[in-house]
Write an enzyme that holds these catalytic residues in place. Sequence first.
Site, short mmCIF file in Angstrom:
data_model
loop_
_atom_site.label_atom_id
_atom_site.label_comp_id
_atom_site.label_asym_id
_atom_site.label_seq_id
_atom_site.Cartn_x
_atom_site.Cartn_y
_atom_site.Cartn_z
N VAL A 204 2.92 -5.62 2.99
CA VAL A 204 2.42 -6.88 3.83
C VAL A 204 3.08 -8.08 3.33
O VAL A 204 3.23 -8.40 2.01
CB VAL A 204 0.83 -6.95 3.63
CG1 VAL A 204 0.33 -8.13 4.89
CG2 VAL A 204 0.27 -5.61 4.29
N LYS B 191 2.73 -6.69 8.39
CA LYS B 191 2.56 -5.50 7.98
C LYS B 191 3.63 -4.50 8.57
O LYS B 191 3.65 -4.18 9.62
CB LYS B 191 1.20 -4.64 8.31
CG LYS B 191 0.71 -3.52 7.51
CD LYS B 191 -0.57 -3.15 7.81
CE LYS B 191 -1.00 -1.79 6.98
NZ LYS B 191 -2.40 -1.63 7.00
N GLY C 157 0.74 -1.05 0.03
CA GLY C 157 0.05 0.06 -0.09
C GLY C 157 1.14 1.27 0.09
O GLY C 157 2.04 1.22 -0.24
N GLY C 158 0.09 2.37 0.35
CA GLY C 158 0.98 3.67 0.10
C GLY C 158 1.73 3.67 1.42
O GLY C 158 2.88 4.51 1.18
N MET C 159 1.60 3.30 2.41
CA MET C 159 2.34 3.33 3.71
C MET C 159 3.27 2.30 4.02
O MET C 159 3.84 2.28 4.99
CB MET C 159 1.29 3.87 4.86
CG MET C 159 0.78 5.07 4.50
SD MET C 159 -0.30 5.73 5.91
CE MET C 159 0.84 5.63 7.26
N ASP D 81 -11.64 4.43 5.45
CA ASP D 81 -11.06 3.95 4.08
C ASP D 81 -11.77 2.53 3.50
O ASP D 81 -10.99 1.50 3.37
CB ASP D 81 -9.63 3.82 4.23
CG ASP D 81 -8.98 3.76 2.76
OD1 ASP D 81 -9.55 4.24 1.83
OD2 ASP D 81 -7.88 3.32 2.64
#
Length: 805
Positions: free
Chosen positions: A64, A79, A59-61, A173
Amino acid sequence: MILAPPEQSYLSTCPVCQRQIDVTSLEPFTKLQCPFCGQMVRVRRRFDQFMIVRQIGEGGMSRVFEAEDETLGRRVALKILNRQYSRDSVRLEQFQREAHITANVTHPNVIKLYSVGYDQGYFYIAMELVGGGSLEQRIRREGHLKEAEALRIGREVAEGLRAAQQLTLIHRDVKPANILFTETGTAKVVDFGLALFMDRGGDQSGEIWATPYYVAPEKVIENKEDYRSDIFSLGATIYHALTGSPPHKADTASIEDLRRIKSKRVTLGESGLHFSPRTEHVINGMLSFTPEDRFANYSEVVDEMRLAEGLLDRGSVRRRLVSRRARLIGSIAAAIIAAYVIGWLVRESGERRQARALQLTTASQLDLDGTGVTLTADKSGKKTISERFTEARQDMLEDRQFATAQHKFAKLLESKDLIQPTQNWARFNAALCSIMLDKKKDAAAQFAQLATTPDLNGLAPFFTRIKDRMAVGFGLGLNPDTLGYKDTNEEILGYLLHGLAEWHFGDALLGAKELEYFQEHLALLKKAADTTPATSLDWITRYSTLVDRYKPDFPLVRSALKPKNSGTLAELRASLALVQQTRKKLKTSGAFLSWIKGLESGLQREISLLTLQDQQRQMDEDKKHRQADLEILSEVNALVPSLVQGYDYTRAIDMLTGTRLQTTDVRTALDGRLYLYTQSRDFIRQLTADLSTKGWTGTITRREGGQLTGRITTDPAGTTITITLDRGTLSLPFSSLTPESLVEIAQSLGTQITDSTDYYRRQENTAAFARLNGLLQLSTTIASQLMEENSSFRTRWMKVMAAGI
């Protein structure tokens, strides 16, 4: 606020050549060529007790990974926050908040969180691993989902988000990528990284952290959000699942463009695909432009989706039945039509005569409704006003179908044939239904339209008081003794009305008192009705059934748990259990239920706050314990080698065994070192036993240099080695032989072993002894073979790797 530790260097050991590689600049699970031996290896695979197996998402941050928890022997989803965010104290705090929030939401439709940690400059979260993929992957693979399947997924996600809402959380989200599936297909919500506690002021950052396809309009237009914003995002997600496309083509980085796109209302019907009316109703309701027009909470969403699912099932059954009977219906259709036409002609003339007869019935004729309701023929010729009024009242009093009764009274009020006082009684009953449905505005509107003209059979003063008191403020707070209604005629219903209004909108205790006052004084009215002719007011006693519905809740109101200003976590949880028990026992809605829910939410917030504080304290304590344990381990590691005398590891083992550590990962490192020393001791014991009973012929090397060839034996104690040479015998201390010679002897003797269990045990002893004595290449070769063939050895050996020995 969490502060990221200062940057430092990190080394990784090549599993082939055992050389140290600087991996400071490399991301987790990076594959590179070892600069020393040239082999391609993975680095930064270990984070505390977790060993990365493969990457499963990004993901963007964060990224995983699937990883193995070697302490508990289970696979997890690991994560790991990206490097730039792991050093950003704001993002680090946000990431840790996800851990605390998710840990507090316990529900079958929310991913479980196991632990959090910080290792090698990266913050990580270990959570439940599910193997069914994501909704995003399913949509990409299947194009779009079947209607029933999409509704089921939406309902399960709504149930998970409802559990979060009970902790006053919003997800912020909701999207297909954040809905995962188990192997059996159960939907689970993941990634609460953007969640906020709504009662703590919301998001003041001014940033829009959400996915544009699914974000609610109010978030991008006004930067405001609440639970209903998540409901919009869930509706957009299920819209995407049903149609194969998101409701808004919002592939833009411009806030202005996004605001313009989100200002357009979208409905499921505009997709061009056919769906059941109930499904369209649910999705369109969730996608309403303004939050006020959406469902108020997830309970409503769950109920609506379950209803839509049920209607789909019934529709499927109905279609099968129609298909089976289609040919039969077709064969007799002509006969039915002919019979219907003839019957209609005959019935039409008969109904016209019946309607004229009903219109001649006098208003004074006795009616089952009791006094005050006029018997008049409805112009439809099907039901009289009286029949419709009686039917609506039966729905209300006997069947307790308040919504249905309210609708029927409303339709009755549209009739031009409705006269007074029937019209006022219809409004009165419609308002009662609205109160019991908690529809305050609808009830007030009905009271405001009550007529107060003289043609009310003497009831004008009663309706005037009702209108003045109830149209504005519902007369809340008035004691029954001050209401002033008569208790010998219709006016006694005023006490019922005030009691219900208090129960639903005011003081539940006062409402209970007024409802009991009404029911007690009905006894006098009933006695009068029993001795009165057929024109009595016995119909009023039927309203007692409404009070019967509320009476089981009266004791709960009087013995309700009072909120506490403070308490321990255990006390708060006990209080919450009592409050939840009370809520589950309640049979009715109203002010008391709202108060109970508010108390429940408040207790849940306090519990969440204390839990978060306890977790933070625990993390701080763990950090202190870990630092203390690391200092102890460092001292032990420095001291242990000096305790080894030759090949006698007894004192070292005693030291390691007696060391007590509190932190799991540090204790694992200690266990790895203890394992090596214990296995090396067993290696020496086995070797001396073999030499004392079997002997061995070959060449040995002494520590001070020089080689000797002959037959070698040792005494049972293993302190002295005897070498038989051509020219005689020579005795040497056992400790004078090099580790290489001892390993060579052990390997040679091991080739004679036929029992596989004994062979693996000896090989494990040899690998540990070789590693402890610096023979890393030999140790790695033996261990690599054993790990492929023996899973239990692999678990033990990983502790050695974790200890970095």
